[in-house]
Design an enzyme around this catalytic site. Structure first.
Site, short mmCIF file in Angstrom:
data_model
loop_
_atom_site.label_atom_id
_atom_site.label_comp_id
_atom_site.label_asym_id
_atom_site.label_seq_id
_atom_site.Cartn_x
_atom_site.Cartn_y
_atom_site.Cartn_z
N ALA A 1 59.77 56.95 88.54
CA ALA A 1 59.88 55.94 89.12
C ALA A 1 58.79 55.41 90.04
O ALA A 1 58.34 56.40 90.74
CB ALA A 1 61.11 55.64 90.10
N GLY B 1 63.34 60.46 87.27
CA GLY B 1 63.97 59.33 86.93
C GLY B 1 64.16 58.99 85.68
O GLY B 1 64.99 58.55 85.23
N GLU C 1 66.59 61.29 84.19
CA GLU C 1 67.94 60.87 84.61
C GLU C 1 68.38 59.85 83.68
O GLU C 1 69.54 59.52 83.31
CB GLU C 1 68.24 60.64 86.03
CG GLU C 1 69.37 60.02 86.64
CD GLU C 1 69.53 60.01 88.13
OE1 GLU C 1 70.77 60.02 88.42
OE2 GLU C 1 68.58 60.20 88.68
N GLU D 1 61.07 67.37 91.46
CA GLU D 1 61.07 66.96 92.89
C GLU D 1 60.83 68.45 93.77
O GLU D 1 59.96 68.04 95.00
CB GLU D 1 62.45 66.62 93.24
CG GLU D 1 62.89 65.07 92.97
CD GLU D 1 63.08 64.90 91.47
OE1 GLU D 1 63.67 63.62 91.07
OE2 GLU D 1 63.01 65.71 90.85
#
Length: 258
Positions: free
Chosen positions: A65, A109, A112, A132
């Site tokens: 994102a 993201g 995910e 991350e």
């Protein structure tokens, strides 16, 4: 639809395509809004029975994102992926089956978003990762909670703690993806899965998905004792009558989704 995605419906199958290949299909607020519109249309349109989520370009399915916690047109907070992930805002539950066709990078993201699908078809160049910790950014932890539930414990923890990626072959070995194909056959294979699902009773499929996912984290005795409204509603549907008639007549059922 807003820009950032392509959306089309054909023969009861909705095709949603992330369309920012130069940005590795990373999700920006405009794409989030477009995805929200797409999921809402898929949920509300009875003539859509299954959805396929793909992405433009060979290099990436989605590299994550640009920002999280976008907004809808009326100013309400929206979860990443048009609400689908539940990260950064209220989660939107997609009632219809979703197939993700994943190629190249599916990280952060994007990983995910792929895990939100019911079935994942991967190109042989796919890579899945949770970067991350490697880049020193920890915000919403949704991807980690999904990974620990969809992958073996130690595999998920290794991804989370190292920030390293796994390839398509490893993902298949760990049960994350259903099938690996050459990139050139990715959309064809995802469409084949969609056709197979669309050949079943759409209302029965939706009721089954609701029952399974709504009690996935509950003890078995609770799941068995639960009354599921979509299953009960199906008992009075035209499709249930058609299914019995087709079985008795030894013919293929002609589903109406009603």
């Amino acid at each position: 639809m807003s820009s950032g995605i392509l959306f089309e419906v054909d023969n009861h199958i909705a095709r949603v395509t992330l369309d920012r290949p130069k940005a590795l299909n990373s999700i920006d607020p405009e794409m989030d809004a477009a995805l929200f519109e797409a999921w809402t249309e898929i949920n509300s349109n009875p003539d859509i029975w299954v959805a396929v989520l793909g992405a433009a370009g060979e290099k990436a399915f989605c590299a994550g994102a640009n920002v999280s916690g976008g907004t809808e047109g009326d100013g309400r907070r929206m979860a990443l992926g048009g609400g689908l992930t539940g990260v950064g805002g209220p989660m939107l539950t997609l009632r219809k089956p979703l197939i993700a066709a994943v190629q190249g990078y599916a990280i952060g993201g994007g990983f995910e978003l792929a895990m939100c699908a019911d079935i994942i078809v991967a190109a042989d160049n796919a890579q899945f990762g949770i970067p991350e910790t490697k880049v020193g950014i920890i915000g919403e932890a949704g991807i980690m909670h999904r990974a620990i539930r969809q992958l073996p414990h130690h595999i998920a923890m290794a991804l989370i703690l190292t920030g390293e990626r796994i390839d398509a072959q490893q993902a298949e070995r760990y049960g994350l993806v259903n099938e690996i194909v050459p990139y050139e056959k990715l959309l064809e294979t995802a469409s084949s899965w969609a056709d197979r699902i669309a050949s079943a009773s759409p209302l029965a499929v939706q009721a089954a998905k609701d029952a399974v996912l709504s009690r996935a984290g509950w003890p078995l005795d609770v799941a068995l004792a639960t009354r599921y409204e979509p299953i009960e509603a199906y008992a009075n549907s035209a499709d249930r009558i058609e299914g019995r008639a087709a079985f008795a007549d030894k013919r293929a059922a002609q589903w109406s989704g009603r």
